[in-house]
Design an enzyme around this catalytic site. Structure first.
Site, PDB file in Angstrom:
ATOM      1  N   ASP A  20       0.824  -1.218   0.000  1.00 58.45           N
ATOM      2  CA  ASP A  20       0.000   0.000   0.000  1.00 58.45           C
ATOM      3  C   ASP A  20       0.856   1.266   0.000  1.00 58.45           C
ATOM      4  OD1 ASP A  20      -2.340   1.449  -0.015  1.00 58.45           O
ATOM      5  OD2 ASP A  20      -2.670   1.300   2.153  1.00 58.45           O
ATOM      6  N   HIS A  37       2.235   2.986  -8.907  1.00 58.77           N
ATOM      7  CA  HIS A  37       2.052   1.537  -9.106  1.00 58.77           C
ATOM      8  C   HIS A  37       3.246   0.968  -9.872  1.00 58.77           C
ATOM      9  CE1 HIS A  37      -1.872   2.022  -7.487  1.00 58.77           C
ATOM     10  NE2 HIS A  37      -2.408   2.594  -8.547  1.00 58.77           N
ATOM     11  N   LEU A 132      10.351 -20.827  -3.513  1.00 59.55           N
ATOM     12  CA  LEU A 132       9.450 -19.830  -2.924  1.00 59.55           C
ATOM     13  C   LEU A 132       8.165 -19.819  -3.739  1.00 59.55           C
ATOM     14  CD1 LEU A 132       8.835 -17.237  -1.153  1.00 59.55           C
ATOM     15  CD2 LEU A 132       9.899 -15.920  -2.998  1.00 59.55           C
TER      16      LEU A 132
END
Ligand code: IPE
Ligand code: IPE
Ligand code: MG
Length: 239
Positions: A20, A37, A132
């Site tokens: 965020d 973004h 991962l």
């Protein structure tokens, strides 16, 4: 890799992050929100590197919520295209690092077909990797996930008496995903915003003022240090 101040024997298995603060990061620089973004991509890649450095096995990132459709059309459109191109730009690199890409979220008609295709391709490309698992929560909402699980229970005719935690957990978007041990949120907002409501029941929450585009692996290490200083009791008493 050993990181100072971090006990390699107590690395969180699953770290979740609410990415965020992109819009504020951009606005502070006189840029358009969408440029924030775009700048978040570097942060994501560095967070992945940090997770690999530590030996975190699962990293889940909140990329687009079921509530984010409320944003202006231009921003929503940008995010759809951006996430699609990010996958194309980064999937080979992620694949080379042994990262398995997965998605959680609703595939409804509002998500462009092209993005769904890229998602499916990226998941297929990386499915054999085990170092991962990078789960991207896209058009994800914790309430929607629970609703979808309940719908499946009803569709399958599961009797009420058979509904327990396991029955619900098995019907979440990714039943293999362990619950997050650590949940990090950037940008100084102290809420979950509908992220992993079921799964985060006992997650350790760490909040940082850092805006997502400025987030780097050092911030992840800080969060893990804070996590390791916590006493996880799960309703019991300290061990
Ligand atoms: C997070 O950054 C990214 C998404 C929600 C897609 P924001 O866009 O929410 O940035 P702020 O919170 O407005 O600064
Ligand atoms: C949460 O951030 C969603 C994502 C990071 C994708 P928001 O910026 O949408 O959350 P609110 O609106 O501040 O709660
Ligand atoms: Mg925000």
């Amino acid at each position: 890799m050993d990181v100072p101040g971090i006990d390699p024997g107590r690395i969180p298995v699953h770290v979740a992050a609410v990415m965020d603060g992109n819009g504020r990061w951009a606005q502070r620089r006189g840029l358009k929100r969408t440029e924030g973004h775009a700048a978040g991509e570097e942060a994501l890649m560095d967070a992945v590197e940090g997770a690999l450095d530590l030996g975190v096995r699962w990293l889940t990132v909140y990329a687009f919520s079921t509530e984010n459709w409320r944003r202006p059309t231009d921003e929503v459109r940008f995010l759809m295209g951006f996430n699609e191109s990010l996958l194309v730009r980064r999937r080979d690199e992620l694949n080379d690092k042994g990262v398995r890409i997965r998605f959680i979220g609703r595939r409804d008609w509002r998500v462009p077909k092209r993005l769904i295709r890229r998602i499916d391709e990226s998941v297929a490309l990386t499915q054999a990797n085990r170092t991962l698992t990078l789960t991207i929560a896209f058009n994800y909402g914790g309430k929607a996930e629970i609703i979808d699980a309940v719908r499946r229970l009803v569709d399958e005719g599961v009797p009420a008496a058979k509904i327990d935690e396991k029955a619900i957990a098995r019907r979440l978007y990714d039943p293999e995903m362990p619950d997050p041990d650590l949940l990090v949120r950037t940008s100084g907002e102290y809420r979950l915003s509908n992220f992993l409501l079921w799964e985060a029941a006992y997650s350790e929450l760490v909040f940082t003022e850092v805006l997502w585009p400025d987030f780097r692996r050092e911030h992840l290490f800080d969060a893990v240090r804070e996590y390791q200083a916590r006493d996880r009791r799960f309703g019991g008493l300290s061990g």
